[in-house]
Design a protein around this motif. Structure first.
Motif, mmCIF file in Angstrom:
data_model
loop_
_atom_site.group_PDB
_atom_site.id
_atom_site.type_symbol
_atom_site.label_atom_id
_atom_site.label_comp_id
_atom_site.label_asym_id
_atom_site.label_seq_id
_atom_site.Cartn_x
_atom_site.Cartn_y
_atom_site.Cartn_z
ATOM 1 N N UNK A 140 0.858 -1.216 -0.087
ATOM 2 C CA UNK A 140 -0.052 -0.011 0.080
ATOM 3 C C UNK A 140 0.860 1.410 0.021
ATOM 4 N N UNK A 141 2.101 1.311 0.439
ATOM 5 C CA UNK A 141 2.732 2.425 0.195
ATOM 6 C C UNK A 141 4.167 2.042 -0.005
ATOM 7 N N UNK A 142 5.030 3.135 -0.693
ATOM 8 C CA UNK A 142 6.422 3.079 -1.010
ATOM 9 C C UNK A 142 7.391 2.472 0.169
ATOM 10 N N UNK A 143 6.999 3.064 1.319
ATOM 11 C CA UNK A 143 8.001 2.693 2.506
ATOM 12 C C UNK A 143 7.927 1.242 2.775
ATOM 13 N N UNK A 144 6.842 0.855 2.828
ATOM 14 C CA UNK A 144 6.523 -0.858 3.038
ATOM 15 C C UNK A 144 7.024 -1.616 2.057
ATOM 16 N N UNK A 145 6.746 -1.185 0.861
ATOM 17 C CA UNK A 145 7.476 -1.921 -0.216
ATOM 18 C C UNK A 145 9.145 -2.113 -0.234
ATOM 19 N N UNK A 146 9.760 -0.811 0.013
ATOM 20 C CA UNK A 146 11.093 -0.823 0.168
ATOM 21 C C UNK A 146 11.756 -1.884 1.368
ATOM 22 N N UNK A 147 10.777 -1.771 2.348
ATOM 23 C CA UNK A 147 11.068 -2.625 3.542
ATOM 24 C C UNK A 147 11.051 -4.160 3.322
ATOM 25 N N UNK A 148 10.036 -4.339 2.523
ATOM 26 C CA UNK A 148 9.913 -5.767 2.069
ATOM 27 C C UNK A 148 10.998 -6.111 0.976
ATOM 28 N N UNK A 149 11.479 -5.202 0.145
ATOM 29 C CA UNK A 149 12.405 -5.506 -0.766
ATOM 30 C C UNK A 149 13.704 -5.640 -0.025
ATOM 31 N N UNK A 150 14.044 -4.944 0.987
ATOM 32 C CA UNK A 150 15.071 -4.768 1.791
ATOM 33 C C UNK A 150 15.281 -6.231 2.416
ATOM 34 N N UNK A 151 14.075 -6.816 3.060
ATOM 35 C CA UNK A 151 14.132 -8.087 3.965
ATOM 36 C C UNK A 151 14.442 -9.197 2.712
ATOM 37 N N UNK A 152 13.916 -9.238 1.465
ATOM 38 C CA UNK A 152 14.021 -10.061 0.535
ATOM 39 C C UNK A 152 15.576 -10.154 0.136
ATOM 40 N N UNK A 153 16.029 -9.160 0.115
ATOM 41 C CA UNK A 153 17.539 -8.812 -0.591
ATOM 42 C C UNK A 153 18.543 -9.625 0.486
ATOM 43 N N UNK A 154 18.119 -9.298 1.700
ATOM 44 C CA UNK A 154 18.926 -9.675 2.988
ATOM 45 C C UNK A 154 18.881 -11.273 3.062
ATOM 46 N N UNK A 155 17.422 -11.663 2.621
ATOM 47 C CA UNK A 155 17.364 -13.333 2.745
ATOM 48 C C UNK A 155 17.982 -14.019 1.475
ATOM 49 N N UNK A 156 18.411 -13.149 0.272
ATOM 50 C CA UNK A 156 18.805 -13.717 -0.883
ATOM 51 C C UNK A 156 17.712 -14.318 -1.533
#
Length: 176
Positions: free
Chosen positions: A48-64
């Motif tokens: 629903x918002x850019x900040x949440x999407x960026x947070x999710x992307x960072x978590x996925x990137x950190x998990x590979x």
């Protein structure tokens, strides 16, 4: 036993392949579950918002698993077209019979299949642009979150509508 028509063959091929692709996405989703996304891809769809999407992307990137998330979205684009076409073909198949209830159900399925394709493409394309190119984007995350419940309802209408249509058709052919 009646021979299957071209319409029936098309329905079975596309609808079942769509279900198989959905199953593959469900399996892939297991690897997208993180502390930030306990529901995997569903959390990204509903962000629903850019900040949440960026947070999710960072978590996925950190998990590979960021590349896997993008592959899942690309697979979703294929699923949408195949499944929607199969559901539409099933609706057309039902709409062509002289049984009034089955014909009405077929028309509902056809309309729902078109709506499902439009809303799910809007959602998935919005997600994919963010995941592959722009990062979180207010408008795109809002489009995805808004389209999500609509496409879910339309998917359920097509899925259960087809199952009900098949049951009515089977019952009707046994009664004849």
């Amino acid at each position: 036993m009646l021979k299957e028509t071209a319409q029936e063959k098309r329905f079975w091929a596309f609808w079942l392949l769509g279900i198989l692709l959905l199953a593959a996405q469900i399996v892939m989703n297991v690897w997208l579950v993180t502390d930030a996304t306990p529901l995997g891809m569903s959390d990204h769809q509903a962000a629903g918002n850019a900040a949440r999407v960026d947070y999710i992307h960072a978590a996925w990137a950190a998990s590979g698993v960021m590349d896997l998330a993008i592959y899942s979205m690309e697979l979703d684009l294929i699923f949408i077209g195949i499944y929607a076409w199969g559901a539409f073909a099933g609706g057309r198949m039902f709409a062509a019979v002289p049984h009034p209830m089955l014909a009405r159900l077929g028309k509902v399925i056809m309309v729902a299949a078109i709506g499902f394709a439009i809303t799910d493409y809007a959602e998935t394309i919005s997600q994919l642009i963010q995941a592959a190119f722009t990062g979180g984007h207010e408008l795109l995350s809002s489009v995805a979150a808004t389209a999500r419940p609509i496409k879910t309802i339309l998917f359920l209408v097509t899925f259960f509508g087809v199952l009900v249509g098949l049951a009515i058709r089977s019952w009707k052919s046994r009664a004849a």
